[in-house]
Design a protein around this motif. Structure first.
Motif, PDB file in Angstrom:
ATOM      1  N   UNK A 190      31.175  51.872  53.152  1.00 33.27           N
ATOM      2  CA  UNK A 190      32.432  52.379  52.361  1.00 33.27           C
ATOM      3  C   UNK A 190      33.117  51.508  52.111  1.00 33.27           C
ATOM      4  N   UNK A 191      33.408  50.428  52.705  1.00 36.05           N
ATOM      5  CA  UNK A 191      34.344  49.034  52.358  1.00 36.05           C
ATOM      6  C   UNK A 191      34.058  48.580  51.180  1.00 36.05           C
ATOM      7  N   UNK A 192      32.689  48.457  50.729  1.00 41.79           N
ATOM      8  CA  UNK A 192      32.104  47.872  49.617  1.00 41.79           C
ATOM      9  C   UNK A 192      32.576  48.772  48.563  1.00 41.79           C
ATOM     10  N   UNK A 193      32.226  50.129  48.696  1.00 41.49           N
ATOM     11  CA  UNK A 193      32.286  51.233  47.795  1.00 41.49           C
ATOM     12  C   UNK A 193      33.720  51.310  47.416  1.00 41.49           C
ATOM     13  N   UNK A 194      34.789  51.256  48.164  1.00 45.19           N
ATOM     14  CA  UNK A 194      35.877  51.244  47.649  1.00 45.19           C
ATOM     15  C   UNK A 194      36.277  49.957  46.946  1.00 45.19           C
ATOM     16  N   UNK A 195      36.012  48.909  47.487  1.00 44.22           N
ATOM     17  CA  UNK A 195      36.436  47.705  46.945  1.00 44.22           C
ATOM     18  C   UNK A 195      35.744  47.631  45.177  1.00 44.22           C
ATOM     19  N   UNK A 196      34.628  48.356  45.125  1.00 40.36           N
ATOM     20  CA  UNK A 196      34.083  48.438  43.747  1.00 40.36           C
ATOM     21  C   UNK A 196      34.935  49.451  43.001  1.00 40.36           C
ATOM     22  N   UNK A 197      35.341  50.278  43.605  1.00 39.06           N
ATOM     23  CA  UNK A 197      36.128  51.333  42.569  1.00 39.06           C
ATOM     24  C   UNK A 197      37.590  51.165  42.552  1.00 39.06           C
ATOM     25  N   UNK A 198      38.209  50.265  43.358  1.00 38.11           N
ATOM     26  CA  UNK A 198      39.534  49.824  42.963  1.00 38.11           C
ATOM     27  C   UNK A 198      39.563  48.970  42.087  1.00 38.11           C
ATOM     28  N   UNK A 199      40.263  49.452  40.708  1.00 39.73           N
ATOM     29  CA  UNK A 199      40.370  48.576  39.633  1.00 39.73           C
ATOM     30  C   UNK A 199      41.700  48.926  38.991  1.00 39.73           C
ATOM     31  N   UNK A 200      42.131  47.682  38.551  1.00 43.59           N
ATOM     32  CA  UNK A 200      43.620  47.829  37.664  1.00 43.59           C
ATOM     33  C   UNK A 200      43.098  48.820  36.422  1.00 43.59           C
ATOM     34  N   UNK A 201      43.872  49.722  36.150  1.00 48.93           N
ATOM     35  CA  UNK A 201      43.591  50.607  34.838  1.00 48.93           C
ATOM     36  C   UNK A 201      43.510  49.652  33.832  1.00 48.93           C
ATOM     37  N   UNK A 202      44.085  48.329  33.618  1.00 50.52           N
ATOM     38  CA  UNK A 202      44.046  47.730  32.463  1.00 50.52           C
ATOM     39  C   UNK A 202      43.195  46.479  32.395  1.00 50.52           C
ATOM     40  N   UNK A 203      42.551  46.622  33.633  1.00 51.59           N
ATOM     41  CA  UNK A 203      41.525  45.409  33.879  1.00 51.59           C
ATOM     42  C   UNK A 203      40.312  45.468  32.916  1.00 51.59           C
ATOM     43  N   UNK A 204      40.129  44.625  32.082  1.00 50.96           N
ATOM     44  CA  UNK A 204      39.058  44.435  31.072  1.00 50.96           C
ATOM     45  C   UNK A 204      38.676  43.040  31.282  1.00 50.96           C
ATOM     46  N   UNK A 205      37.423  42.570  31.254  1.00 46.63           N
ATOM     47  CA  UNK A 205      36.838  41.328  31.376  1.00 46.63           C
ATOM     48  C   UNK A 205      37.541  40.721  30.248  1.00 46.63           C
ATOM     49  N   UNK A 206      37.504  39.281  30.041  1.00 48.03           N
ATOM     50  CA  UNK A 206      37.926  38.463  28.803  1.00 48.03           C
ATOM     51  C   UNK A 206      36.964  38.621  27.855  1.00 48.03           C
ATOM     52  N   UNK A 207      37.469  38.644  26.614  1.00 47.67           N
ATOM     53  CA  UNK A 207      36.310  38.678  25.318  1.00 47.67           C
ATOM     54  C   UNK A 207      35.324  37.585  25.427  1.00 47.67           C
ATOM     55  N   UNK A 208      35.660  36.323  25.993  1.00 46.49           N
ATOM     56  CA  UNK A 208      34.752  35.185  25.916  1.00 46.49           C
ATOM     57  C   UNK A 208      34.058  34.978  27.356  1.00 46.49           C
ATOM     58  N   UNK A 209      33.914  36.237  28.261  1.00 44.20           N
ATOM     59  CA  UNK A 209      33.346  35.996  29.472  1.00 44.20           C
ATOM     60  C   UNK A 209      31.848  35.757  29.510  1.00 44.20           C
ATOM     61  N   UNK A 210      30.983  36.529  28.372  1.00 40.16           N
ATOM     62  CA  UNK A 210      29.517  36.410  28.223  1.00 40.16           C
ATOM     63  C   UNK A 210      29.480  34.814  27.991  1.00 40.16           C
ATOM     64  N   UNK A 211      30.053  34.413  27.039  1.00 37.78           N
ATOM     65  CA  UNK A 211      29.928  32.837  26.454  1.00 37.78           C
ATOM     66  C   UNK A 211      30.106  31.663  27.751  1.00 37.78           C
ATOM     67  N   UNK A 212      31.324  32.263  28.518  1.00 39.33           N
ATOM     68  CA  UNK A 212      31.677  31.209  29.749  1.00 39.33           C
ATOM     69  C   UNK A 212      30.307  31.137  30.494  1.00 39.33           C
ATOM     70  N   UNK A 213      29.975  32.364  30.835  1.00 41.56           N
ATOM     71  CA  UNK A 213      28.954  32.237  31.926  1.00 41.56           C
ATOM     72  C   UNK A 213      27.702  31.860  31.335  1.00 41.56           C
ATOM     73  N   UNK A 214      27.306  32.093  30.026  1.00 40.29           N
ATOM     74  CA  UNK A 214      26.022  31.375  29.525  1.00 40.29           C
ATOM     75  C   UNK A 214      26.385  29.740  29.331  1.00 40.29           C
ATOM     76  N   UNK A 215      27.457  29.409  29.011  1.00 39.08           N
ATOM     77  CA  UNK A 215      28.011  27.821  28.973  1.00 39.08           C
ATOM     78  C   UNK A 215      27.736  27.343  30.831  1.00 39.08           C
TER      79      UNK A 215
END
Length: 98
Positions: A46-71
């Motif tokens: 339940x704690x994990x599920x709550x942590x996964x569902x708690x999001x900031x309404x404006x939270x979006x991954x940065x546009x370059x996130x995939x590039x940074x992960x790949x790098x």
């Protein structure tokens, strides 16, 4: 119901027991009343599920996130296809669609 069966049902149906198949609820609740380990498994999920569902309404991954992960993963610099202008030269070793 064993603790292993309970864990399997948790993995399959989640921490909200009301969403579990009715046939398993009585046994699951009986096990929860008797087993501290089962209670801990449910609390943890339940704690994990709550942590996964708690999001900031404006939270979006940065546009370059995939590039940074790949790098970081491959130690190379990538160029996002969105960053290429229509008249930009292709990355060496690749071809551009015509």
């Amino acid at each position: 119901m064993t603790e292993d069966q309970f864990r399997e049902l948790l993995d399959r149906h989640g921490g909200d027991l009301e969403r579990w198949p009715r046939a398993t609820l009585r046994e699951a609740r009986r096990l929860l009343a008797q087993s501290v380990a089962a209670q801990a498994m449910l609390d943890e999920l339940v704690a994990v599920e709550l942590a996964l569902t708690e999001t900031d309404g404006d939270a979006a991954p940065p546009a370059d996130l995939a590039d940074r992960i790949f790098e970081r993963a491959f130690g190379t610099r990538t160029v996002s296809s969105d960053a290429l202008a229509p008249d930009a030269a292709p990355v060496p070793g690749t071809s551009r669609p015509v």
